[in-house]
Design a protein around this motif. Structure first.
Motif, mmCIF file in Angstrom:
data_model
loop_
_atom_site.group_PDB
_atom_site.id
_atom_site.type_symbol
_atom_site.label_atom_id
_atom_site.label_comp_id
_atom_site.label_asym_id
_atom_site.label_seq_id
_atom_site.Cartn_x
_atom_site.Cartn_y
_atom_site.Cartn_z
ATOM 1 N N LEU A 22 14.140 -29.185 -36.266
ATOM 2 C CA LEU A 22 15.018 -29.386 -37.413
ATOM 3 C C LEU A 22 14.462 -28.881 -38.741
ATOM 4 O O LEU A 22 14.926 -29.278 -39.797
ATOM 5 N N ALA A 23 13.472 -28.019 -38.717
ATOM 6 C CA ALA A 23 12.955 -27.423 -39.949
ATOM 7 C C ALA A 23 13.889 -26.297 -40.388
ATOM 8 O O ALA A 23 14.502 -25.629 -39.557
ATOM 9 N N TYR A 24 14.002 -26.089 -41.676
ATOM 10 C CA TYR A 24 14.877 -25.031 -42.196
ATOM 11 C C TYR A 24 14.421 -23.662 -41.703
ATOM 12 O O TYR A 24 15.199 -22.874 -41.203
ATOM 13 N N ASP A 25 13.131 -23.363 -41.869
ATOM 14 C CA ASP A 25 12.553 -22.135 -41.338
ATOM 15 C C ASP A 25 11.932 -22.447 -39.983
ATOM 16 O O ASP A 25 11.486 -23.569 -39.741
ATOM 17 N N LEU A 26 11.866 -21.463 -39.120
ATOM 18 C CA LEU A 26 11.144 -21.611 -37.866
ATOM 19 C C LEU A 26 9.708 -21.991 -38.205
ATOM 20 O O LEU A 26 9.029 -21.279 -38.941
ATOM 21 N N THR A 27 9.238 -23.135 -37.709
ATOM 22 C CA THR A 27 7.940 -23.676 -38.104
ATOM 23 C C THR A 27 7.115 -24.032 -36.887
ATOM 24 O O THR A 27 7.572 -24.778 -36.017
ATOM 25 N N PHE A 28 5.898 -23.491 -36.843
ATOM 26 C CA PHE A 28 4.970 -23.730 -35.743
ATOM 27 C C PHE A 28 3.823 -24.614 -36.210
ATOM 28 O O PHE A 28 3.454 -24.595 -37.375
ATOM 29 N N ILE A 29 3.236 -25.349 -35.268
ATOM 30 C CA ILE A 29 1.993 -26.081 -35.517
ATOM 31 C C ILE A 29 0.919 -25.390 -34.687
ATOM 32 O O ILE A 29 1.053 -25.256 -33.473
ATOM 33 N N LEU A 30 -0.145 -24.931 -35.373
ATOM 34 C CA LEU A 30 -1.203 -24.166 -34.721
ATOM 35 C C LEU A 30 -2.471 -24.971 -34.560
ATOM 36 O O LEU A 30 -2.804 -25.756 -35.445
ATOM 37 N N PRO A 31 -3.224 -24.699 -33.493
ATOM 38 C CA PRO A 31 -4.596 -25.201 -33.476
ATOM 39 C C PRO A 31 -5.395 -24.432 -34.531
ATOM 40 O O PRO A 31 -5.156 -23.250 -34.770
ATOM 41 N N LEU A 32 -6.333 -25.101 -35.157
ATOM 42 C CA LEU A 32 -7.106 -24.515 -36.249
ATOM 43 C C LEU A 32 -7.767 -23.194 -35.869
ATOM 44 O O LEU A 32 -7.801 -22.251 -36.658
ATOM 45 N N GLU A 33 -8.262 -23.102 -34.649
ATOM 46 C CA GLU A 33 -8.982 -21.891 -34.221
ATOM 47 C C GLU A 33 -8.067 -20.667 -34.061
ATOM 48 O O GLU A 33 -8.544 -19.550 -33.992
#
Length: 175
Positions: A22-33
């Motif tokens: 449900l984010a306005y822009d396509l939004t990913f959550i990344l691992p820090l590495e």
């Protein structure tokens, strides 16, 4: 490229990334590495070509901090966002100034207000607060001698709005 095509294309290169619903822009959550390889892919892939870092900031979640990036491709007319989560008293993230020089001030502001150190930044120092300022004011655990605590939800507001009462998150006006 549609939102769905963009998502599929990115996940083809970086499978298993979490997507924020449900984010306005396509939004990913990344691992820090994966931060730098992911950023290099977004900037240098000709189908994506995210040449503009629109915003870089962070959010304090009490137990962690999310560093949030918003990118735009003017050429391909699409936008994307992603975030990496950091924890600890002295959180660190790799700088992206070598990819987007405009990140310079964004990273400095995020460092100044939230205390996130950007490794490899060319000039990481305070940008808004005095050099001798102690702490980072946007951290939820920040305390300062002259901060006034917020009233609880049922405290009548009389100073500025004599006819209102705060209930929940929105002011309810009396008739």
């Amino acid at each position: 490229m549609t939102h769905e095509e963009l998502q599929k294309y990115v996940l083809n290169q970086f499978p298993g990334l979490e997507i924020v619903p449900l984010a306005y822009d396509l939004t990913f959550i990344l691992p820090l590495e994966k931060l730098i390889p992911f950023c290099e892919f977004l900037k240098n892939d000709e189908k994506l070509f995210f040449e503009n870092l629109m915003c870089l900031t962070a959010v304090d979640n009490l137990d962690s901090l999310d560093v949030v990036y918003h990118l735009c491709s003017y050429k391909n007319k699409h936008r994307i966002a992603f975030k990496v989560r950091v924890t600890g008293e002295n959180p660190e993230v790799q700088s992206v100034t070598h990819l987007w020089p405009g990140a310079n001030w964004h990273e400095r502001e995020t460092y100044d207000l939230l205390g996130i150190k950007f490794i490899g930044h060319p000039d990481l120092r305070r940008i808004l607060l005095a050099d001798d300022w102690e702490g980072h004011p946007l951290r939820k655990n920040y305390t300062h001698w002259n901060l006034v605590p917020l009233p609880d939800d049922k405290t009548p507001v009389s100073k500025d709005y004599p006819d209102t009462l705060i209930q929940g998150t929105m002011p309810q006006f009396k008739k």
